[in-house]
Design an enzyme around this catalytic site. Structure first.
Site, PDB file in Angstrom:
ATOM      1  CD  GLU A  46      -8.236  51.372 -46.463  1.00 14.33           C
ATOM      2  OE1 GLU A  46      -8.470  50.837 -45.349  1.00 14.33           O
ATOM      3  OE2 GLU A  46      -7.185  51.991 -46.697  1.00 14.33           O
TER       4      GLU A  46
ATOM      5  CG  HIS B 143       1.485  49.099 -51.818  1.00 19.07           C
ATOM      6  ND1 HIS B 143       2.092  48.529 -50.727  1.00 19.07           N
ATOM      7  CD2 HIS B 143       0.860  50.218 -51.360  1.00 19.07           C
ATOM      8  CE1 HIS B 143       1.859  49.289 -49.664  1.00 19.07           C
ATOM      9  NE2 HIS B 143       1.117  50.305 -50.016  1.00 19.07           N
TER      10      HIS B 143
ATOM     11  CG  HIS C 232     -29.553  33.443 -34.580  1.00 19.35           C
ATOM     12  ND1 HIS C 232     -29.739  32.956 -35.857  1.00 19.35           N
ATOM     13  CD2 HIS C 232     -28.240  33.248 -34.305  1.00 19.35           C
ATOM     14  CE1 HIS C 232     -28.589  32.482 -36.322  1.00 19.35           C
ATOM     15  NE2 HIS C 232     -27.668  32.648 -35.416  1.00 19.35           N
TER      16      HIS C 232
END
Lengths: 659, 659
Positions: free
Chosen positions: A406, A468, A27
């Site tokens: 998270e 959950h 790149h």
């Protein structure tokens, strides 16, 4: 711009271009566009010593836009890192070279973390800045006092994780953190106008950051901005306006620069354009000297640091060295033996996650470098305990309130780990491991430690329902190389699994915990860590040669034990194998594995999760009692019955094989 | 606030409280705190008809804070949805009831999407708003013209996905999207001051949204703000300042309200506090009537809509009905047969992802509801083709430039799907499926379609290195219930797998594509879709009874074929089983599976990924040739050799079993 900085930057550009052309892959956009920014940082600010790349108080630099790997390889080569000699640059992207496609973590060689997956690097940098502050609070400015810089493109900033860590870094006022934004307004798809309306500078302002805008092709301006950033007590973001692929007329400021192919004509045109008449891979001596000088800047600072270290009290010095070498404190696990004994004798069923919190609490006293956190689940996971919060006003705190973030937690943990000096523990519900999943991958890929505690591990959570209740997560974690996945059956196994996880240093560890109480199954105390072999016979067949073998993990070990009771009462000698870690079991020798598996017995595995992987242990005739669908909301006992995960079903599965 | 709205809101509060107390489980904070907001929306604005919950032009409402499920159950019960009668409310969180712990998608019963995992719901809502605009462009205001509302807490807004979708919704100027932010400044961990410094209103402003602040306990003010939001042509966010757990003195404005336990005393105190002298589950007739009236508001609008529909041209009407019923257009797969034939006869090896793009391009012509997108990977994935961008100025576009926002893409796709009328295809690199992982889970959990194309599927990408080389991803996808995972071996299989995926309506489909060219293995044309059985004998043993069986998927099928050649030449009759989908194979009858597996033969599986799961097919004596570590950067051929994934190794693994 100062002439020599311009030349130094062009040295990066042509080394990168030449390497990419030779590799016929890579790149070009970032090394060409960001060369001036990087030069300003390395030549004027970064505290580093190529002769001693692992110097603990070095500044950290993270190339979050990891696809621009030739930028950092060029920097490390030019400034004098032996590990990146010219041969390595010429072998860019060749198997076995030190210059792989994306930078791969080599903390001892100037690559502070693995980058490539966008957003991870800047988040790791936030973790490094937190580790620095934590250690600074313990050891003082004389010993730990460095900056953390992260180079970010537009891509990193668009990822959700960016917003999470920007918010958190601003909140925590990480004043020694500096982001250099390569503001080239171009991604692989083209202009950022196609997908972005936000003003990133305003976005950082809103999150409590110090911000500046500069011409990213004016290294002096960038250097001045970095100086200002260092003065401010907030984290800093410098928007460096650049042109992607700067120097190659065909691709400059074009999406083709991001990762598009380069041609020999591009190199010719760029050499003409930037007045660089030198052959491929040739850097004029004067420029080499300027870079070498930049590489020597830090040596004096390091010597001064060594002098300060030598004046530390011996115990403090020993403690610092211990941390930098990943060593554990003496007798760190002494309290675990008592914990095991106590729990072996206690008939009370305890939630797995509470037992994990108990162990964490013991270890946090014994291991001062432990830092814990559980994104907005402090109450549900009980992993804060005696720890006080790490805040903008108190850096001695060891519990991070991550907010509901998270993904940030995972990447910050990885950043803390590679910084060294901090042992990080992160806790959330198993089902939300998805939100941080790529950070688990990065930890496994880097082969670095990290304790990830995942709670609420199955349909055993009951009423909160299938959103959950993980069923697929265990298998998906077991798929990782380098990761140890533990699912302890009771508090005794919990202590043993933690003991193993703490010592696992070449990969991350996950500890999978139930929310529901775990009936004690290890009721006879032993000093030996039985979980160390991954699987072991918890209860052997009685009354004759083993006819049945039941494999289980976690809560379901108690179901297996009840099934065994049924079978034994029917005169079928049956063993229960507790299997807290497949990974450790696979490391055992064949004899041991054969003994445990009992290939000629009727085999059944029971786990409240999907079958994937269990066939390896139960063989083609064995049976699996578990989940083949998602779960359901209801009382836990009802739910287990509904899905047929019962002692009776397990016993029947053994019997049916015996005919 | 108008008296009757106050009473209506209290009806929500007490129903919720009574249900949570009866269940002895649940989250009181949201239904109590948000009751006034919800009342304002349902009583004054929401276009819905409880007698015809599936009315296509209804407004959509998403309770993104899904833990507050009693809020939506109360709303649906009170406004007249039969599916949520009082019995169901009383059975909150009981196995088999219609009122599980978190709202579970029932598009025909007022639950527009499954929520609970934070951030997913607001992102789904963005997808619904996009689907509305896309259909509006096709069918006009008379037929499709509705709003999408999402109720969000602080938690949803902290998740990274929130920033991704806020940015995108602002950019796309989704003017008929309204977020109602329950601004109670409290999460499970306590005050948001512990983790948040940002001003959310400024954050939405910066992303191009229309914003307002109101008292969230003044339903009239909320209703007025919604009216203003509807007038503005930008997406709107209304910050509704509330107190969590409003009404129960012990927990109001306290973290305990989020999900903490309720006690009978709380109910007594709240009844006193809010002057609600009624027995549990008893709603006074007057209030019931007010709610019933609210539930009737939409019936007239629906009738007018039906009248307008009846005036549509028959073909347009048929097309609209087709879309709403998930039916595919006539002859949608007609071009695939020619494609298969053409590719069976073409000896050119083609990259898997290019072949997938070719198929997408054919199908996009045949299926006008297809919308595609690939977060900043348009060039690398080739899944834009003839499609034009969906932009703020052109809603007829069928390609979404998501930016570098994979998580947003996944959740937006799910939102488009549950809205109906759009078939969404999303493409990224397999390794980045991690970033959108939870959205795959949500699609699988809801059992809804969705075509997820994952490219760059293994070490076959070569030089970009291990950060971009998945090894664990296949196993982790195969772990999902309801999902079909395809890994086609060549362009012919690609067409077959797409054909199956398009028809898979009770779960999502992933199509795993190589970046490297796939040597053609299906060189004899057949109209039959051989992939439909999941696994089939691609090349049978020759010259005698089958002694060896080689299982493979994707690119590695060509390695298996080369290995077979070696073995056949040595006189070992060997079959190659191509196994594009484990899930479909598992659905076949035992005889078929036994025939394919060849249990008495020497079995070897070859896949450039981890072993997890393969033991089911190779048995205890079989061998696996694949990855047991992460990959490496280098030329693809070098990398395959380095990891021992070669025809020779496969042949040797067969032979070694034959002794």
């Amino acid at each position: 711009m100062t002439v020599h900085m311009k030349d130094m930057a062009n040295a990066i550009r042509f080394l990168s271009m030449d390497a990419i052309l030779k590799a016929n892959d890579g790149h070009p956009g970032t090394p060409l566009g960001g060369a001036d920014i990087a030069t300003a940082l390395y030549a004027k600010h970064l505290k580093f010593d190529p002769q001693n790349p692992d110097w603990p108080d070095r500044d950290r630099f993270v190339l979050s836009a990891g696809h621009g790997s030739m930028l950092i390889y060029s920097l490390l080569h030019l400034s004098g890192y032996e590990h990146f000699d010219l041969e390595q640059i010429k072998n860019f992207r060749v198997l076995g070279s030190n210059t792989p496609g994306h930078p791969e973590y080599e903390g001892d060689n100037g690559i502070e973390t693995t980058t490539g997956p966008l957003g991870q690097g800047i988040a790791n940098a936030v973790g490094m800045a937190i580790a620095e502050q934590s250690l600074n609070a313990r050891f003082g400015d004389d010993i730990v006092d460095h900056y953390t810089y992260a180079y970010t493109g537009d891509g990193c900033l668009m990822e959700g994780i960016a917003s999470e860590v920007i918010a958190l870094a601003g909140y925590l006022k990480l004043g020694k953190l500096v982001f250099l934004w390569d503001d080239n307004r171009m991604t692989d798809d083209g202009s950022t106008d196609q997908a972005v309306i936000e003003d990133n500078v305003a976005r950082f302002d809103g999150a409590g950051w110090h911000t500046q805008r500069v011409d990213g092709h004016d290294a002096d301006a960038v250097a001045a901005a970095i100086a200002a950033a260092k003065q401010d007590d907030r984290p800093s973001m410098i928007a460096c306006r650049t042109f992607i692929g700067f120097g190659i007329p065909r691709i400059q400021n074009d999406r083709a620069a991001h990762g598009g192919k380069l041609f020999p004509e591009d190199s010719v045109a760029a050499r003409e354009n930037l007045n660089w008449p030198h052959e491929p891979f040739v850097i004029p001596e004067k420029i080499r000297q300027d870079w070498a000088a930049a590489g020597l800047n830090g040596a004096k600072e390091r010597q001064a640091w060594l002098d300060r270290c030598s004046k530390m009290p011996a115990d403090k010095r020993a403690e610092f060295d211990r941390l930098m070498n990943w060593h554990l404190p003496k007798d760190w696990n002494a309290t675990l033996k008592a914990f095991k004994k106590e729990n072996a004798e206690d008939p009370t069923a305890k939630p797995g996650i509470a037992a994990s919190g108990d162990v964490l609490s013991l270890l946090a006293d014994a291991i001062p470098e432990i830092m814990s956190g559980a994104p907005d689940l402090e109450a549900a996971t009980k992993h804060k305990r005696q720890l006080t919060p790490f805040t903008k006003d108190d850096r001695s705190g060891r519990y991070i309130h991550y907010g509901v973030r998270e993904h940030a937690m995972g990447a910050i943990m990885n950043g803390m780990t590679v910084h060294r000096g901090v042992m990080s523990v992160g806790t959330t519900f198993l089902v939300f491991s998805d939100y941080m999943r790529h950070t688990l991958r990065m930890a496994a890929l880097m082969g670095i430690p990290g304790l990830f505690v995942f709670s609420h591990d199955s349909i055993g959570i009951g009423k909160n329902g299938p959103t959950h209740q993980p069923v697929e997560s265990l298998a998906s974690l077991r798929a990782y190389p380098n990761m140890w996945v533990f699912r302890p059956a009771d508090p005794v196994e919990m202590a043993e699994c933690w003991e193993l996880g703490i010592q696992h240093q070449d990969g991350p560890t996950t500890i999978i915990c139930s929310r529901q109480p775990l009936p004690p199954v290890r009721t006879v105390h032993t000093d030996e860590n039985l979980c160390a072999r991954g699987a072991y016979i918890l209860a052997d067949a009685e009354g004759g040669p083993r006819q049945g073998t039941i494999f289980a993990t976690g809560y379901e070990v108690s179901i297996a034990m009840d099934a065994r009771k049924i079978l034994q009462e029917k005169g079928i000698p049956t063993a229960v194998v507790s299997m807290p870690s497949w990974e450790l079991f696979e490391q055992q020798d064949e004899d041991y594995r054969d003994t445990i598996i009992g290939r000629d017995t009727a085999r059944v595995a029971v786990e409240a999760a999907v079958r994937l992987g269990w066939d390896r242990y139960i063989g083609e005739k064995g049976k699996f009692i578990g989940m083949s669908s998602f779960g359901a909301s209801g009382d836990m006992e009802d739910v287990f019955k509904h899905f047929g995960i019962t002692p009776e079903a397990v016993a029947e599965a053994v019997q049916s094989q015996l005919g």
